[in-house]
Design an enzyme around this catalytic site. Structure first.
Site, PDB file in Angstrom:
ATOM      1  N   MET A  54       0.858  -1.187   0.000  1.00  0.00           N
ATOM      2  CA  MET A  54       0.000   0.000   0.000  1.00  0.00           C
ATOM      3  C   MET A  54       0.892   1.234   0.000  1.00  0.00           C
ATOM      4  SD  MET A  54      -3.050  -1.144   2.655  1.00  0.00           S
ATOM      5  CE  MET A  54      -1.964  -2.020   3.814  1.00  0.00           C
ATOM      6  N   CYS A  72      -3.799  -2.327 -10.019  1.00  0.00           N
ATOM      7  CA  CYS A  72      -4.029  -0.954  -9.566  1.00  0.00           C
ATOM      8  C   CYS A  72      -5.191  -0.313 -10.333  1.00  0.00           C
ATOM      9  CB  CYS A  72      -2.769  -0.119  -9.754  1.00  0.00           C
ATOM     10  SG  CYS A  72      -2.940   1.582  -9.169  1.00  0.00           S
ATOM     11  N   HIS A  96      -7.659  -9.987  -6.508  1.00  0.00           N
ATOM     12  CA  HIS A  96      -8.570  -9.130  -5.750  1.00  0.00           C
ATOM     13  C   HIS A  96      -9.937  -9.278  -6.412  1.00  0.00           C
ATOM     14  CE1 HIS A  96      -9.349  -4.944  -3.759  1.00  0.00           C
ATOM     15  NE2 HIS A  96     -10.434  -5.692  -3.785  1.00  0.00           N
ATOM     16  N   GLY A 137      -9.432  -9.311  -0.691  1.00  0.00           N
ATOM     17  CA  GLY A 137     -10.683  -8.556  -0.686  1.00  0.00           C
ATOM     18  C   GLY A 137     -11.580  -8.900   0.481  1.00  0.00           C
TER      19      GLY A 137
END
EC number: 1.3.1.-
Length: 380
Positions: free
Chosen positions: A27, A111, A183, A215
């Site tokens: 992150m 992303c 994700h 997720g």
């Protein structure tokens, strides 16, 4: 929480073995060396450095180089690499292995940020199946010379009409990737709505390499439930650990078959905040370290009764001495706000009506030899 289905054997990525099948999601501005050390002190896992760009690394961008800082106790160095040019990615992978001694490279194809997707990068890139394969092959070839495994992270697709995850899994396997993380959201969803765990299960059933699920893992019980439901080999945890590094303690226990949920008092949270700030200052110097710490205050205090004045003061802290004075005024006996358990943390936002893409991007789903502009600078 429900117990895990017996102790796991961990996660194996080529020659790398991770005792607990848990990966800290990179992150921007968060997973620096100090935060990775803090989380690693709580439990075993794979702790990944902030994303860096392959072009920035190859061309010697100082900001990119400055991000490649590792704690002295960080024995397993893991880096997430962003790239859109196969040659640059291959060269960057070699630099990471040869000069920085990394043990694991993860490639970012998930992303959702518009400034990335408008250039065809991040979660937009897997639409170009041929280009994706070229990038992965260059990275795997370069890293294999140092016996370093390469993994990739992606999303379901650009939107529900342009899904890519099953093709991405096949290409990752064919290219020699050690694993793929999914994700369970599209780029259009960003961080809104619910993650589609069924898609993670579908991917896990379609490939032979390990699949990691990402997720909506807010508690250790969620991670166990995801693995049971999807057949994933492990989990990737991002927003769920913001202001809660002890989540990795719970995850390690859960995957060892134990039932545990850490509910720290405000005094224990205060000690964790102080440790976090101390590590930031060790790595960055006191002035910058305290500034970096400020962004974490609201996450640590989420649900606690600390008033607005206290939060504002902590959000302006400039020295460790000032921090100590403020933390001393917190009620150490205040219990953990259990109403916060299982709730989303960090950014959420709303789904996007349209994903920003290069003109004509969706017209060709191959993209072999495709020239995609890549940012020089790393970070968010």
């Amino acid at each position: 929480m429900s117990a895990a289905p017996g102790p796991t054997s961990g996660l194996t990525l080529g020659p790398l073995h991770v005792p607990t099948p848990v990966v800290l999601a990179p992150m921007a501005g968060i997973t620096n060396a100090a935060y990775r050390r803090l989380c690693a002190e709580q439990g075993a896992g794979l702790y990944v450095c902030e994303m860096i760009t392959s072009r920035g690394l190859v061309e010697g961008d100082q900001h990119t180089r400055d991000m490649l800082v590792f704690d002295e106790l960080e024995t397993v160095r893991s880096v997430q690499l962003y790239g859109t040019d196969p040659v640059y990615v291959g060269k960057a992978a070699e630099i990471l292995c040869a000069e920085y001694g990394v043990a694991h490279i993860d490639l970012n194809f998930g992303c959702p940020v518009p400034k990335v997707t408008r250039k065809g990068g991040g979660g937009a890139l897997p639409w170009k199946r041929g280009l994706l394969g070229e990038i992965l092959e260059h990275a795997v070839w370069a890293a294999s010379r140092y016996d370093v495994p390469v993994t990739m992270k992606t999303r379901k697709g650009i939107d529900e009409e342009h899904l890519t995850y099953l093709d991405a899994g096949r290409i990752a396997q064919e290219s020699g990737c050690a694993a793929i993380a999914l994700h369970g959201r599209t780029v259009a969803q960003a961080y809104s709505g619910q993650a589609d765990w069924d898609a993670i299960g579908e991917l896990a059933a379609s490939v032979d390499i390990p699949v990691l699920g990402n997720g909506d893992i807010w508690e250790a019980a969620d991670a166990v439930r995801m693995v049971e439901r999807t057949g994933a080999a492990g989990v990737v945890v991002g927003r769920g650990c913001l202001g809660r590094p002890w989540l990795f303690r719970d995850l390690a226990a859960a995957f060892a078959g134990e039932q545990v949920a850490t509910l720290p008092t405000l005094g224990e949270v205060r000690d964790m905040m102080r440790r976090h700030a101390e590590l930031l200052c060790q790595h960055m110097g006191e002035e910058r370290g305290c500034k970096e710490f400020r962004k974490h205050v609201s996450w640590y205090l989420k649900g606690f009764a600390a008033g607005g004045h206290m939060r504002r003061s902590l959000g302006l802290v400039g020295t460790l001495a000032d921090l100590d004075g403020l933390l001393a005024d917190l009620d150490p006996d205040e219990p953990f706000p259990v109403a916060e358990l299982g709730t989303p943390r960090g950014r959420q936002g709303s789904p996007r009506d349209r994903v920003v893409l290069p003109e004509g991007w969706l017209d060709d789903s191959d993209g072999s030899g495709c020239a995609v502009e890549e940012d020089l600078h790393s970070g968010g």
